[in-house]
Design an enzyme around this catalytic site. Sequence first.
Site, PDB file in Angstrom:
ATOM      1  N   ILE A  38       0.808  -1.215   0.000  1.00  0.00           N
ATOM      2  CA  ILE A  38       0.000   0.000   0.000  1.00  0.00           C
ATOM      3  C   ILE A  38       0.843   1.268   0.000  1.00  0.00           C
ATOM      4  CG2 ILE A  38      -1.960  -1.137   1.103  1.00  0.00           C
ATOM      5  CD1 ILE A  38      -1.191   0.345   3.712  1.00  0.00           C
ATOM      6  N   ALA A  69      -0.980  -2.906   8.227  1.00  0.00           N
ATOM      7  CA  ALA A  69      -0.440  -1.968   9.219  1.00  0.00           C
ATOM      8  C   ALA A  69       0.936  -2.397   9.678  1.00  0.00           C
ATOM      9  CB  ALA A  69      -1.377  -1.880  10.429  1.00  0.00           C
ATOM     10  N   THR A  71       2.614  -2.867  12.946  1.00  0.00           N
ATOM     11  CA  THR A  71       2.118  -3.005  14.315  1.00  0.00           C
ATOM     12  C   THR A  71       3.202  -3.336  15.337  1.00  0.00           C
ATOM     13  OG1 THR A  71       1.595  -5.330  13.905  1.00  0.00           O
ATOM     14  CG2 THR A  71      -0.169  -3.720  13.538  1.00  0.00           C
ATOM     15  N   THR A 110      -6.188   2.440  16.152  1.00  0.00           N
ATOM     16  CA  THR A 110      -5.764   1.910  17.445  1.00  0.00           C
ATOM     17  C   THR A 110      -6.032   2.852  18.611  1.00  0.00           C
ATOM     18  OG1 THR A 110      -3.787   1.201  18.677  1.00  0.00           O
ATOM     19  CG2 THR A 110      -3.471   2.871  16.998  1.00  0.00           C
ATOM     20  N   ASP A 111      -6.084   2.277  19.809  1.00  0.00           N
ATOM     21  CA  ASP A 111      -6.194   3.059  21.040  1.00  0.00           C
ATOM     22  C   ASP A 111      -4.938   3.887  21.304  1.00  0.00           C
ATOM     23  OD1 ASP A 111      -4.848   0.576  21.365  1.00  0.00           O
ATOM     24  OD2 ASP A 111      -5.163   0.610  23.536  1.00  0.00           O
ATOM     25  N   TYR A 134       4.484   4.545  17.114  1.00  0.00           N
ATOM     26  CA  TYR A 134       3.374   3.791  16.552  1.00  0.00           C
ATOM     27  C   TYR A 134       2.085   4.610  16.608  1.00  0.00           C
ATOM     28  CZ  TYR A 134      -0.359   0.284  16.389  1.00  0.00           C
ATOM     29  OH  TYR A 134      -1.509  -0.408  16.088  1.00  0.00           O
ATOM     30  N   LYS A 138      -0.135   6.047  13.388  1.00  0.00           N
ATOM     31  CA  LYS A 138      -1.529   5.634  13.203  1.00  0.00           C
ATOM     32  C   LYS A 138      -2.454   6.844  13.190  1.00  0.00           C
ATOM     33  CE  LYS A 138      -3.050   2.031  12.929  1.00  0.00           C
ATOM     34  NZ  LYS A 138      -3.352   1.208  11.721  1.00  0.00           N
ATOM     35  N   TRP A 159      -6.035  -4.129  21.806  1.00  0.00           N
ATOM     36  CA  TRP A 159      -5.689  -5.399  22.457  1.00  0.00           C
ATOM     37  C   TRP A 159      -6.221  -6.592  21.662  1.00  0.00           C
ATOM     38  CZ3 TRP A 159      -5.671  -5.374  28.522  1.00  0.00           C
ATOM     39  CH2 TRP A 159      -5.027  -4.222  28.988  1.00  0.00           C
TER      40      TRP A 159
END
Length: 297
Positions: A38, A69, A71, A110-111, A134, A138, A159
């Site tokens: 991508i 992603a 990660t 993501t959180d 990270y 994101k 999670w």
Amino acid sequence: MALALLVPGGRGQLGRDVVAVAPADGLVHAPSSAELDITDARVVADAVAAFAANARDAGLRPVVVNCAAYTAVDAAEADEERALAVNATGPGLLAEHCRAHDVPLLHVSTDYVFPGDATRPYEPSDETGPRSAYGRTKLAGERRVVEAWDRSWVVRTAWVYGAHGPNFVKTMARLAGERETLTVVDDQVGSPTWSLDLARGLVALAGSVAAGGSPARVLHATGGGETTWCGFARAVFAELGLDPERVRPCATGDFPRPAPRPAYSVLSGKSWEEAGLPPLRPWQEALSVAVATKAVP
């Protein structure tokens, strides 16, 4: 009209589950990150154009669900440029070419975009403030996607564990067979999310937006409830029929990592339910089913 799904990152943990729960009457193309890079503008342009044309020729409604992603949270601290390419540049390219072909885009985030100092579950409208490379990359990806195409949606989760690839549940199961006791941090709070449940949610959202639905542009989807990593580990032990007291609590400071972790990153599911989407089941229930059906570890 049935769905056609293009799933970049389709060989990863979440991507493979999206394929598994996709409607049987549609079409799914789930290339690996090597097959669909991508970050390569020409590759993305060709892939989205071909997908959109094939879907419409087959009388299907096309939607792109981006599961690609970077990660590796700790590695990103020393490799932020690569993380930015995968987590921000790539999603931006997908959004641009989805716009060119009028294809809705769902992008998973993501959180870690939040600072992690809240005292109640984060809503999508809450102020972001990532504290890691990270998280920064994101958040940059979220912004590029939303700005590039008004039929793109960001789904934040947290999670995540599942059948494919490394994850916390598998690690705890492995360590249970190697050590008599282990220590796990007990001062980070979040919501464990089974990737299969998240995949079902993404497919439901894909169906909604393909049919013309217009939920909020940023949504939160995690397993219901909250726990600490220590609580999660103990639950894994209990589901495996092992003594959860073998897992001993420790503080984050006792287990230093290159990337800072959010102390509290529970995401509110209110936005998801207000969009008319089925809530993900409570995390304890999901874990129990995942272990009982041998989906994990």
